[in-house]
Motif scaffolding. Structure first.
Motif, PDB file in Angstrom:
ATOM      1  N   PRO A  91      34.639  72.307 -94.373  1.00  0.00           N
ATOM      2  CA  PRO A  91      34.042  72.039 -93.073  1.00  0.00           C
ATOM      3  C   PRO A  91      35.047  71.586 -92.021  1.00  0.00           C
ATOM      4  N   GLY A  92      34.813  72.027 -90.787  1.00  0.00           N
ATOM      5  CA  GLY A  92      35.592  71.562 -89.658  1.00  0.00           C
ATOM      6  C   GLY A  92      36.891  72.284 -89.416  1.00  0.00           C
ATOM      7  N   ARG A  93      37.244  73.264 -90.233  1.00  0.00           N
ATOM      8  CA  ARG A  93      38.504  73.980 -90.071  1.00  0.00           C
ATOM      9  C   ARG A  93      38.285  75.250 -89.257  1.00  0.00           C
ATOM     10  N   ARG A  94      39.365  75.774 -88.696  1.00  0.00           N
ATOM     11  CA  ARG A  94      39.369  77.061 -87.987  1.00  0.00           C
ATOM     12  C   ARG A  94      38.391  77.094 -86.816  1.00  0.00           C
ATOM     13  N   ALA A  95      38.306  76.016 -86.075  1.00  0.00           N
ATOM     14  CA  ALA A  95      37.324  75.939 -84.993  1.00  0.00           C
ATOM     15  C   ALA A  95      37.591  76.969 -83.899  1.00  0.00           C
ATOM     16  N   ARG A  96      38.866  77.379 -83.744  1.00  0.00           N
ATOM     17  CA  ARG A  96      39.197  78.300 -82.654  1.00  0.00           C
ATOM     18  C   ARG A  96      39.111  79.768 -83.061  1.00  0.00           C
ATOM     19  N   GLN A  97      38.754  80.047 -84.288  1.00  0.00           N
ATOM     20  CA  GLN A  97      38.678  81.429 -84.727  1.00  0.00           C
ATOM     21  C   GLN A  97      37.301  82.012 -84.429  1.00  0.00           C
ATOM     22  N   PRO A  98      37.205  83.343 -84.353  1.00  0.00           N
ATOM     23  CA  PRO A  98      35.949  83.977 -83.911  1.00  0.00           C
ATOM     24  C   PRO A  98      34.787  83.694 -84.847  1.00  0.00           C
ATOM     25  N   GLY A  99      33.588  83.819 -84.283  1.00  0.00           N
ATOM     26  CA  GLY A  99      32.377  83.500 -85.031  1.00  0.00           C
ATOM     27  C   GLY A  99      32.211  84.327 -86.284  1.00  0.00           C
ATOM     28  N   TRP A 100      32.545  85.624 -86.238  1.00  0.00           N
ATOM     29  CA  TRP A 100      32.369  86.470 -87.416  1.00  0.00           C
ATOM     30  C   TRP A 100      33.242  86.001 -88.573  1.00  0.00           C
ATOM     31  N   LEU A 101      34.439  85.450 -88.255  1.00  0.00           N
ATOM     32  CA  LEU A 101      35.330  84.988 -89.308  1.00  0.00           C
ATOM     33  C   LEU A 101      34.829  83.672 -89.901  1.00  0.00           C
ATOM     34  N   ARG A 102      34.342  82.789 -89.061  1.00  0.00           N
ATOM     35  CA  ARG A 102      33.780  81.537 -89.578  1.00  0.00           C
ATOM     36  C   ARG A 102      32.557  81.817 -90.453  1.00  0.00           C
ATOM     37  N   GLU A 103      31.728  82.777 -90.038  1.00  0.00           N
ATOM     38  CA  GLU A 103      30.541  83.108 -90.824  1.00  0.00           C
ATOM     39  C   GLU A 103      30.927  83.764 -92.142  1.00  0.00           C
ATOM     40  N   LEU A 104      31.926  84.635 -92.129  1.00  0.00           N
ATOM     41  CA  LEU A 104      32.415  85.265 -93.356  1.00  0.00           C
ATOM     42  C   LEU A 104      32.886  84.202 -94.343  1.00  0.00           C
ATOM     43  N   ARG A 105      33.596  83.207 -93.848  1.00  0.00           N
ATOM     44  CA  ARG A 105      34.113  82.165 -94.717  1.00  0.00           C
ATOM     45  C   ARG A 105      33.004  81.259 -95.235  1.00  0.00           C
ATOM     46  N   ARG A 106      32.037  80.978 -94.399  1.00  0.00           N
ATOM     47  CA  ARG A 106      30.911  80.170 -94.868  1.00  0.00           C
ATOM     48  C   ARG A 106      30.163  80.877 -95.996  1.00  0.00           C
ATOM     49  N   SER A 107      29.953  82.187 -95.840  1.00  0.00           N
ATOM     50  CA  SER A 107      29.236  82.933 -96.883  1.00  0.00           C
ATOM     51  C   SER A 107      30.054  82.995 -98.165  1.00  0.00           C
ATOM     52  N   ALA A 108      31.395  83.054 -98.058  1.00  0.00           N
ATOM     53  CA  ALA A 108      32.240  83.068 -99.254  1.00  0.00           C
ATOM     54  C   ALA A 108      32.184  81.724 -99.979  1.00  0.00           C
ATOM     55  N   VAL A 109      32.200  80.634 -99.220  1.00  0.00           N
ATOM     56  CA  VAL A 109      32.073  79.304 -99.827  1.00  0.00           C
ATOM     57  C   VAL A 109      30.747  79.194-100.563  1.00  0.00           C
ATOM     58  N   GLN A 110      29.673  79.619 -99.912  1.00  0.00           N
ATOM     59  CA  GLN A 110      28.356  79.515-100.520  1.00  0.00           C
ATOM     60  C   GLN A 110      28.274  80.349-101.798  1.00  0.00           C
ATOM     61  N   TRP A 111      28.856  81.523-101.755  1.00  0.00           N
ATOM     62  CA  TRP A 111      28.823  82.428-102.918  1.00  0.00           C
ATOM     63  C   TRP A 111      29.474  81.767-104.124  1.00  0.00           C
ATOM     64  N   VAL A 112      30.680  81.227-103.948  1.00  0.00           N
ATOM     65  CA  VAL A 112      31.397  80.681-105.100  1.00  0.00           C
ATOM     66  C   VAL A 112      30.807  79.355-105.559  1.00  0.00           C
ATOM     67  N   LEU A 113      30.229  78.568-104.636  1.00  0.00           N
ATOM     68  CA  LEU A 113      29.583  77.330-105.052  1.00  0.00           C
ATOM     69  C   LEU A 113      28.319  77.610-105.870  1.00  0.00           C
ATOM     70  N   GLU A 114      27.612  78.679-105.528  1.00  0.00           N
ATOM     71  CA  GLU A 114      26.398  79.025-106.268  1.00  0.00           C
ATOM     72  C   GLU A 114      26.704  79.629-107.628  1.00  0.00           C
ATOM     73  N   ARG A 115      27.789  80.385-107.743  1.00  0.00           N
ATOM     74  CA  ARG A 115      28.050  81.142-108.967  1.00  0.00           C
ATOM     75  C   ARG A 115      29.148  80.541-109.848  1.00  0.00           C
ATOM     76  N   GLY A 116      30.007  79.716-109.273  1.00  0.00           N
ATOM     77  CA  GLY A 116      31.068  79.113-110.059  1.00  0.00           C
ATOM     78  C   GLY A 116      32.192  80.079-110.385  1.00  0.00           C
ATOM     79  N   LEU A 117      33.128  79.629-111.195  1.00  0.00           N
ATOM     80  CA  LEU A 117      34.251  80.449-111.625  1.00  0.00           C
ATOM     81  C   LEU A 117      33.870  81.247-112.871  1.00  0.00           C
ATOM     82  N   PRO A 118      34.525  82.377-113.097  1.00  0.00           N
ATOM     83  CA  PRO A 118      34.193  83.183-114.281  1.00  0.00           C
ATOM     84  C   PRO A 118      34.671  82.526-115.568  1.00  0.00           C
TER      85      PRO A 118
END
Length: 311
Positions: A17-44
């Motif tokens: 949270p709180g990083r990359r504030a100056r980067q475009p919205g699509w990139l922040r959203e892409l990163r948020r979805s990646a965080v959510q994905w790995v937190l829900e599924r864990g490591l292999p």
């Protein structure tokens, strides 16, 4: 969480949270979805398809934190010069996953070729980056690609113009510094080879001998019609390192991709190559050479998807 948890994942929500504030919205959203994905599924784990032979033990046990941007320019410069050598062409250096312009040498690039970091790439090629940065995670999501998408702060952006003929290789050097505590870096390399271009790109992953380091590398290559690219991947990290790498390639009509992978180091290393032959006449050749001793483990996976006929 369906997969394996670890101290690394337990700290992920706090890191992001709180990083990359100056980067475009699509990139922040892409990163948020990646965080959510790995937190829900864990490591292999070894029970997951394709991960049965990858040794993740130390990675699951240690509290890895993101490596910071380097402030040791002269020390790193000497190490890069000593370890990477001079291949005769341009050189782009990343330290701890961050592009280091002061350590790079790009004066010999041919006209029209772009080799730069994330900020400059967003200013000049944002529309291309939007699909390319998200491609590896969206097309074939897995935990380490998700971590790279979420946490990589920079990218080596290489755009080869149409008809270009590179006489000397471009050398992308990814250096990991030593640290007293476990650190991780996420070097990202994106190569867009324009129509009928010819080039050689060498990506070297190197590291200092002290401290435990996780290198989570993602290289994404797109070859447009008639392009030819030789990609050399050298992994020569110390025995204290863990190395996880994905090379994902989309090969267009009449293109040719040749991969040369050389693994020399790390206590545990995984190198995965995924090639999509997307149009007729696309060709791929995969070569590899691997050295292991003692209890070191090197895990190599290759997948070639024949999307189009006569490729």
């Amino acid at each position: 969480m369906n997969g394996v948890t670890s101290p690394l994942l337990e700290g992920l929500a706090r890191i992001e949270p709180g990083r990359r504030a100056r980067q475009p919205g699509w990139l922040r959203e892409l990163r948020r979805s990646a965080v959510q994905w790995v937190l829900e599924r864990g490591l292999p784990s070894g029970k997951d398809e394709g991960w049965q032979h990858t040794h993740l033990g130390p990675l699951l046990e240690l509290p890895f934190e993101p490596a910071a941007r380097s402030t040791h320019g002269r020390v790193v410069q000497r190490e890069v010069d000593r370890r990477a050598g001079d291949l005769g062409g341009a050189r782009l250096v990343l330290v701890n996953g961050y592009v280091a312009p002061e350590l790079s040498s790009l004066a010999s690039l041919p006209r029209g070729m772009t080799v730069t970091g994330l900020d400059a790439a967003l200013a000049g090629a944002e529309s291309r980056l939007e699909s390319l940065l998200g491609g590896p995670f969206r097309e074939r999501p897995q935990a380490f690609t998700a971590l790279s998408t979420a946490l990589a702060e920079d990218v080596a952006w290489v755009q080869i113009p149409a008809e270009a003929q590179l006489e000397r290789p471009l050398h992308v050097v990814c250096m990991a510094e030593s640290s007293a505590s476990p650190r991780m870096s996420h070097p990202r390399v994106v190569v867009l080879a324009g129509p009928r271009s010819r080039a050689t790109v060498v990506v070297s992953h190197l590291g200092a001998a002290a401290g435990t380091h996780l290198t989570n590398a993602v290289t994404h290559v797109v070859l447009e019609e008639g392009a030819a690219l030789d990609l050399y991947q050298l992994q020569d990290e110390p025995a204290s390192a863990i190395h996880v790498a994905l090379v994902q390639v989309r090969a267009g009509r009449g293109s040719r991709f040749t991969s040369h992978s050389l693994a020399l180091g790390a206590s545990s290393a995984r190198h995965e190559v995924l090639v999509r032959l997307e149009a007729e006449g696309a060709e791929v050749c995969l070569n590899g050479l691997y050295f292991a001793d003692g209890e070191r483990r090197l895990d190599n996976l290759t997948t070639i998807e024949h999307v189009a006929p006569r490729a």
